[in-house]
Design a protein around this motif. Structure first.
Motif, short mmCIF file in Angstrom:
data_model
loop_
_atom_site.label_atom_id
_atom_site.label_comp_id
_atom_site.label_asym_id
_atom_site.label_seq_id
_atom_site.Cartn_x
_atom_site.Cartn_y
_atom_site.Cartn_z
N LEU A 1 5.04 -0.61 -1.47
CA LEU A 1 4.30 -1.52 -2.33
C LEU A 1 4.93 -2.92 -2.33
O LEU A 1 4.36 -3.87 -2.87
N GLY B 1 0.84 -1.20 0.00
CA GLY B 1 0.00 0.00 0.00
C GLY B 1 0.86 1.24 0.00
O GLY B 1 2.09 1.16 0.07
N ASN B 2 0.22 2.37 -0.06
CA ASN B 2 0.97 3.63 -0.05
C ASN B 2 1.59 3.92 1.31
O ASN B 2 2.58 4.64 1.41
N THR B 3 0.97 3.37 2.36
CA THR B 3 1.51 3.53 3.71
C THR B 3 1.53 2.17 4.40
O THR B 3 0.73 1.29 4.07
N ASP C 1 10.27 0.02 -0.71
CA ASP C 1 9.02 0.51 -1.29
C ASP C 1 7.85 -0.07 -0.51
O ASP C 1 7.77 -1.29 -0.33
#
Length: 242
Positions: free
Chosen positions: A217, A145-147, A215
């Motif tokens: 992700l 996810g983004n966070t 990352d």
């Protein structure tokens, strides 16, 4: 990162178990972060065998499992509590009160995440954290996810994760859509991480996790930052790592 590559799963599991046993024998009150899934089953078998041979005792050990499905009772055959009892806990001298697993049937899930996080905070720095990685890069149920979350939280499982985990269920429809998972904080704070991956299907994501950029992700990529991680791979999993 200490990387060890083995010809087969038997040798891999034995080496990972030996590393764990050394820590427990040096510190009988060791705290262990434990993982579920197919990957660590062989490791747990080796620990059981070592216990049966009198090579290690778990009487004073305390365990903290990474995650549990939301909605599954402890006795459900696909719960992670049932998994741990089947593959490890029922075969060693670990005291039941020293076993900690999130309660997936808690009436208030937010309170349960806070309760479990409090236990982890009280435990402090885990001596060992067992980890593997999902095909989408998740560790525990910390999904891409983004966070990313540092603390214990409720996560909505991706469809990819549910499809992979459906092998353990009668059908995909019966795989829970949510889980409670330990966050990345306690994992990354552990004194030692023992990371295990097996099979060619894990090769591509392992390259992303350990050779690519850090990352969110690919949550497993954060493991590059850990100062004491032992990575145990078989020859198929290491395909793109060398």
């Amino acid at each position: 990162m200490k990387l060890a590559v083995f010809k087969n799963e038997e040798e891999l599991d034995l080496a990972a178990a030996k590393s764990m046993i050394e820590v427990i024998n040096e510190n009988p009150e060791a705290t262990l972060g434990l993982a579920t899934g197919q990957t660590p089953i062989g490791l747990y078998q080796k620990l059981v065998q070592a216990y049966q041979k009198g090579q290690v005792t778990f009487k004073q050990v305390t365990t903290y499992n990474i995650d549990e499905y939301v909605g599954l009772e402890k006795e459900h055959p696909q719960s992670f509590y049932h998994f741990m009892k089947t593959h490890l806990f029922s075969h060693i001298d670990l005291n039941e009160v020293q076993i900690h697993i999130p309660n997936g049937t808690a009436s208030n899930l937010e309170e349960e995440t806070e309760r479990y996080e409090s236990l982890l905070m009280k435990a402090g720095q885990l001596d060992i954290q067992i980890l593997s990685i999902g095909l989408n890069g998740h560790i525990g149920f910390n999904e891409p996810g983004n966070t990313l979350h540092a603390e214990t939280h409720v996560v909505t499982l991706t469809e990819d994760t549910r499809k992979v985990n459906s092998k353990s269920f009668p059908s995909l429809a019966e795989v829970p859509k949510k889980a409670i998972t330990m966050g990345l904080g306690p994992m990354m704070k552990a004194k030692k991480i023992i990371f295990i991956a097996k099979g060619e299907e894990k090769a591509a994501i392992l390259k992303q996790a350990f050779k690519g950029p850090i990352d969110p992700l690919v949550p497993g990529s954060l493991l590059q930052l850990h100062p004491n991680i032992e990575v145990y791979l078989d020859e198929k999993a290491v395909k793109y790592m060398m």
